[in-house]
Design a protein around this motif. Structure first.
Motif, PDB file in Angstrom:
ATOM      1  N   LYS A 195       0.856  -1.188   0.000  1.00 38.20           N
ATOM      2  CA  LYS A 195       0.000   0.000   0.000  1.00 38.20           C
ATOM      3  C   LYS A 195       0.894   1.242   0.000  1.00 38.20           C
ATOM      4  O   LYS A 195       1.767   1.392   0.844  1.00 38.20           O
ATOM      5  CB  LYS A 195      -0.889  -0.021   1.256  1.00 38.20           C
ATOM      6  CG  LYS A 195      -1.885   1.122   1.336  1.00 38.20           C
ATOM      7  CD  LYS A 195      -2.912   0.866   2.430  1.00 38.20           C
ATOM      8  CE  LYS A 195      -3.748   2.083   2.829  1.00 38.20           C
ATOM      9  NZ  LYS A 195      -3.822   3.216   1.938  1.00 38.20           N
ATOM     10  N   GLN A 197       2.123   4.805   0.737  1.00 36.28           N
ATOM     11  CA  GLN A 197       1.908   5.730   1.845  1.00 36.28           C
ATOM     12  C   GLN A 197       2.291   7.158   1.456  1.00 36.28           C
ATOM     13  O   GLN A 197       1.651   8.111   1.890  1.00 36.28           O
ATOM     14  CB  GLN A 197       2.784   5.311   3.044  1.00 36.28           C
ATOM     15  CG  GLN A 197       2.544   3.902   3.535  1.00 36.28           C
ATOM     16  CD  GLN A 197       1.232   3.767   4.267  1.00 36.28           C
ATOM     17  OE1 GLN A 197       0.857   4.643   5.037  1.00 36.28           O
ATOM     18  NE2 GLN A 197       0.505   2.689   4.030  1.00 36.28           N
ATOM     19  N   ALA A 198       3.353   7.277   0.693  1.00 31.81           N
ATOM     20  CA  ALA A 198       3.894   8.615   0.422  1.00 31.81           C
ATOM     21  C   ALA A 198       4.731   8.593  -0.849  1.00 31.81           C
ATOM     22  O   ALA A 198       5.232   7.553  -1.266  1.00 31.81           O
ATOM     23  CB  ALA A 198       4.761   9.077   1.590  1.00 31.81           C
ATOM     24  N   THR A 200       7.813  11.246  -2.637  1.00 28.84           N
ATOM     25  CA  THR A 200       8.547  12.508  -2.668  1.00 28.84           C
ATOM     26  C   THR A 200       9.152  12.648  -4.060  1.00 28.84           C
ATOM     27  O   THR A 200       9.538  11.661  -4.676  1.00 28.84           O
ATOM     28  CB  THR A 200       9.677  12.561  -1.625  1.00 28.84           C
ATOM     29  OG1 THR A 200      10.622  11.531  -1.891  1.00 28.84           O
ATOM     30  CG2 THR A 200       9.139  12.395  -0.210  1.00 28.84           C
ATOM     31  N   SER A 279      -6.936   8.530  -1.639  1.00 29.51           N
ATOM     32  CA  SER A 279      -6.659   7.312  -0.862  1.00 29.51           C
ATOM     33  C   SER A 279      -5.899   7.609   0.412  1.00 29.51           C
ATOM     34  O   SER A 279      -5.676   6.715   1.224  1.00 29.51           O
ATOM     35  CB  SER A 279      -5.823   6.355  -1.708  1.00 29.51           C
ATOM     36  OG  SER A 279      -4.547   6.923  -1.948  1.00 29.51           O
ATOM     37  N   GLY A 280      -5.468   8.861   0.592  1.00 28.99           N
ATOM     38  CA  GLY A 280      -4.710   9.225   1.780  1.00 28.99           C
ATOM     39  C   GLY A 280      -3.243   9.471   1.493  1.00 28.99           C
ATOM     40  O   GLY A 280      -2.537  10.058   2.322  1.00 28.99           O
ATOM     41  N   LEU A 282       0.091  11.059   0.728  1.00 27.08           N
ATOM     42  CA  LEU A 282       0.628  12.425   0.702  1.00 27.08           C
ATOM     43  C   LEU A 282       1.844  12.426  -0.221  1.00 27.08           C
ATOM     44  O   LEU A 282       2.713  11.568  -0.102  1.00 27.08           O
ATOM     45  CB  LEU A 282       1.046  12.871   2.102  1.00 27.08           C
ATOM     46  CG  LEU A 282      -0.065  13.005   3.146  1.00 27.08           C
ATOM     47  CD1 LEU A 282       0.537  13.294   4.531  1.00 27.08           C
ATOM     48  CD2 LEU A 282      -1.041  14.119   2.767  1.00 27.08           C
ATOM     49  N   PHE A 300       6.989   5.411  -1.537  1.00 28.93           N
ATOM     50  CA  PHE A 300       7.126   4.662  -0.305  1.00 28.93           C
ATOM     51  C   PHE A 300       5.885   3.809  -0.067  1.00 28.93           C
ATOM     52  O   PHE A 300       4.795   4.341   0.166  1.00 28.93           O
ATOM     53  CB  PHE A 300       7.280   5.610   0.893  1.00 28.93           C
ATOM     54  CG  PHE A 300       8.481   6.521   0.821  1.00 28.93           C
ATOM     55  CD1 PHE A 300       9.698   6.132   1.374  1.00 28.93           C
ATOM     56  CD2 PHE A 300       8.396   7.772   0.230  1.00 28.93           C
ATOM     57  CE1 PHE A 300      10.804   6.977   1.330  1.00 28.93           C
ATOM     58  CE2 PHE A 300       9.506   8.626   0.178  1.00 28.93           C
ATOM     59  CZ  PHE A 300      10.708   8.216   0.724  1.00 28.93           C
ATOM     60  N   GLY A 301       6.040   2.498  -0.147  1.00 26.57           N
ATOM     61  CA  GLY A 301       4.938   1.598   0.166  1.00 26.57           C
ATOM     62  C   GLY A 301       5.198   0.881   1.481  1.00 26.57           C
ATOM     63  O   GLY A 301       6.291   0.982   2.042  1.00 26.57           O
ATOM     64  N   ASN A 302       4.198   0.145   1.947  1.00 23.04           N
ATOM     65  CA  ASN A 302       4.406  -0.556   3.211  1.00 23.04           C
ATOM     66  C   ASN A 302       5.088  -1.923   3.028  1.00 23.04           C
ATOM     67  O   ASN A 302       5.336  -2.622   4.014  1.00 23.04           O
ATOM     68  CB  ASN A 302       3.120  -0.650   4.039  1.00 23.04           C
ATOM     69  CG  ASN A 302       2.050  -1.492   3.369  1.00 23.04           C
ATOM     70  OD1 ASN A 302       2.286  -2.045   2.293  1.00 23.04           O
ATOM     71  ND2 ASN A 302       0.892  -1.591   3.994  1.00 23.04           N
ATOM     72  N   LYS A 303       5.428  -2.258   1.777  1.00 24.38           N
ATOM     73  CA  LYS A 303       6.246  -3.454   1.559  1.00 24.38           C
ATOM     74  C   LYS A 303       7.631  -3.102   1.024  1.00 24.38           C
ATOM     75  O   LYS A 303       8.573  -3.868   1.209  1.00 24.38           O
ATOM     76  CB  LYS A 303       5.566  -4.384   0.543  1.00 24.38           C
ATOM     77  CG  LYS A 303       4.373  -5.138   1.087  1.00 24.38           C
ATOM     78  CD  LYS A 303       3.885  -6.130   0.037  1.00 24.38           C
ATOM     79  CE  LYS A 303       2.586  -6.791   0.411  1.00 24.38           C
ATOM     80  NZ  LYS A 303       1.998  -7.491  -0.749  1.00 24.38           N
ATOM     81  N   TRP A 305      10.077   0.417  -0.960  1.00 23.20           N
ATOM     82  CA  TRP A 305      10.105   1.723  -1.631  1.00 23.20           C
ATOM     83  C   TRP A 305      10.769   1.562  -2.987  1.00 23.20           C
ATOM     84  O   TRP A 305      11.549   0.622  -3.198  1.00 23.20           O
ATOM     85  CB  TRP A 305      10.770   2.800  -0.790  1.00 23.20           C
ATOM     86  CG  TRP A 305      12.115   2.526  -0.201  1.00 23.20           C
ATOM     87  CD1 TRP A 305      12.410   2.220   1.106  1.00 23.20           C
ATOM     88  CD2 TRP A 305      13.399   2.567  -0.876  1.00 23.20           C
ATOM     89  NE1 TRP A 305      13.756   2.051   1.265  1.00 23.20           N
ATOM     90  CE2 TRP A 305      14.399   2.260   0.080  1.00 23.20           C
ATOM     91  CE3 TRP A 305      13.788   2.821  -2.193  1.00 23.20           C
ATOM     92  CZ2 TRP A 305      15.760   2.194  -0.248  1.00 23.20           C
ATOM     93  CZ3 TRP A 305      15.150   2.770  -2.525  1.00 23.20           C
ATOM     94  CH2 TRP A 305      16.118   2.454  -1.553  1.00 23.20           C
TER      95      TRP A 305
END
Lengths: 385, 385
Positions: A195, A197-198, A200, A279-280, A282, A300-303, A305
């Motif tokens: 998922k 998350q961010a 940059t 989806s949230g 940022l 950046f994912g939760n599994k 980057w």
């Protein structure tokens, strides 16, 4: 790889975006009312479509025109320039018939030239609307450089005129035809990063109007429309949209430009902005006209980057993926993003399909850019429609 | 390398910060009024000062305690734990006399133990104020983990109590003792990057309270004080301050946490923030509790950029410098930042000097962290004093 899946919100955006009436915009930019009747697509049986290059600056000469040699469906058949000597020299170099050289005064007579199917507008942003509209009214399809135009009104007018003339309009987002970027999008869509998350993304370079002729117009607001955000920050912005497959709902921004520096009297230097996606996610981006060249993003994912640095270079890219068990650099073949983009434009015309990066894509970035400027000026978040 | 030059604003900050009256804070945290008279510095003739480690969790056992073997002036002489078995095991491993094992009930009797000069507080942030104050009132100097405490009031009380007790107070900002970070600061001060335009820094990791005991308290607000910003974002924040040598004047922030995720019911997940510094530098940082580990920053100057990735790891660092003529990776020797930090604390006591990262340094980060939370909540910039 061009048929990327978009989320519902993005698909919805592309379907519903800005195909409204032209009435409200009639007379904008001092142009004549639309009279061009709808035409059928032309040249569907040609193997290669002919491009007229409008604006023969550094980018055209050094990056884009040489790419035609790798095209399957696109060739240079005409040149448009205010500089006859330069046009003659390049016509010779590219095998363009000298009768197919135009200047900005006789440009509209290009309508009578069957060797030209597509006009590629490579001028400062303030001139994009005028030449896109003149080209469409001359019966030509249009590929236009980004940023599409300095205002939403001009972008909308460009879309409306091309639609009414039944001509294709594509904005030249080369990164969306570049293999490393396409590979990154594919990995994200397949869930390789988990998922998201961010994001940059940083884009910057030293603008040097005294040292580089191509930078002269970049520090003049009435030509460039804006500063680093319009010119290089747009790569960060566009990347956050194609990487997420979503449209931002809100932006915040901070700007800093040293007004004692003559380069930044009219246009901004540093601008940092954060986009909030539905989806949230940022996405935080930086843009500068006074840093050593950088063109990068990280997702950046939760599994895992995923890093592209450089991400949006002309010819060099590097991907790094960081996971729990270490980092890897996938082997991806460099490809000519310019040739892919030019061929896509030609194929969109040949097959009568909407280009992957139509006018609406350019309009959306311009809307967000203007919201970023507003957020920086007001010092508060601005909603994006 | 510890005598880094600070700009006027930062020096001014360190000089003037928070040494106000304790009267206003008397009675905070239910503590007895201050009765400890000023004492002279002790043990100036010892070669090594004795540390009591308060809190024997994963960080203490795996990272910090092993570093004492590389210290010249610091040794472990006492342990404080709620778990007698663990304390006994570690006492044996580190050669600590078993009579120097304390628990949280009899901790105050440490005042009678001349083997302990310094108490190192390695507890969840909500307990920092209590144990710092009890240690100082027991006549011990204090090294305390970051974040200093969840509130400005607690930080100020810690500073005031230590000052009144004439005890040193240092906050454990290990990155400020780490060779790659010190090298980066030196290059910036010498002008190698030119005028600094921007900084970006990203810190994140997956918080996993079910899988990792050390994460259990991190998702409980009353123990942690906050979420990813307090725990990992603080590295980004602190880096922007030591890299610029300036104090931010304004912050903006955006937060996103999925409240359906049980980990983020009480503390935040993703928070992005931008700091505006007096010289104009914009520093944009991201912090997350749900991304694969990242600990990096990049400083963008108008002559070069400098990247540390990882920047704030325990043992591995990599520097890249990008200039007009290409990239280089300077050869810098890895050093034990924990040992340097512990020795610095011991030397500050031995030489009666203010530590490089005193209580005021911790307080300043806490002030900014709270301003970031406020900015995210209100959706507008917040001034920082």
């Amino acid at each position: 790889m061009h048929d990327l899946k978009h989320t519902t919100s993005r698909r919805h955006f592309l379907r519903s975006a800005g195909l409204g009436t032209t009435a409200a915009l009639a007379g904008a930019a001092g142009l004549a009312p639309l009279t061009t009747a709808a035409r059928p697509m032309q040249n569907a049986d040609k193997k290669k479509l002919g491009f007229a290059i409008v604006g023969l600056g550094k980018f055209s000469q050094e990056e884009m025109m040489p790419a035609f040699k790798d095209c399957k469906h696109a060739e240079i058949t005409a040149l448009v320039s205010g500089s006859p000597d330069k046009a003659q020299r390049l016509a010779k170099e590219y095998g363009v018939d000298s009768k197919n050289i135009y200047n900005y005064q006789n440009f509209d007579s290009i309508k009578d030239n069957p060797a030209v199917d597509i006009v590629y507008v490579v001028l400062p942003p303030s001139m994009h609307a005028e030449y896109t509209i003149r080209a469409a009214q001359a019966g030509k399809h249009v590929l236009c450089e980004k940023p599409m135009a300095p205002t939403v009104e001009e972008c909308q007018r460009m879309i409306d005129v091309c639609k009414k003339a039944n001509r294709k309009l594509m904005i030249a987002y080369r990164a969306q035809f570049e293999p490393f970027n396409l590979d990154a999008i594919e990995r994200i869509r397949k869930g390789e990063l988990g998922k998201i998350q961010a994001i940059t993304s940083d884009h910057g370079r030293i603008v040097d109007p005294k040292g580089d002729k191509a930078d002269e117009w970049r520090v003049v607001r009435k030509l460039a429309g804006g500063g680093s955000l319009m010119d290089v920050g747009i790569y960060s912005l566009n990347a956050t949209r194609y990487l997420t497959g979503e449209e931002p709902v809100e932006v915040t921004a901070q700007e800093y430009s040293d007004k004692s520096d003559p380069r930044f009297k009219e246009v901004e230097n540093n601008i940092h902005f954060t986009l909030r996606f539905p989806s949230g996610i940022l996405a935080t981006c930086t843009s500068s006209y006074d840093i050593e060249q950088v063109k990068r993003f990280r997702v950046f994912g939760n599994k895992a980057w995923l890093d592209l640095d450089p991400a949006t270079d002309y010819y060099e890219h590097e991907m790094t993926i960081g996971k729990k068990d270490g980092q890897m650099k996938p082997s991806i073949k460099e490809g000519n993003q310019f040739a892919a983009e030019l061929d896509h434009m030609a194929e969109s015309v040949m097959q009568n399909k909407t280009p992957k990066t139509p006018g609406e894509e350019g309009l959306q970035d311009v809307k967000i850019i203007l919201a970023i400027y507003e957020a920086a000026k007001k010092g508060k978040p601005v909603k994006v429609n």
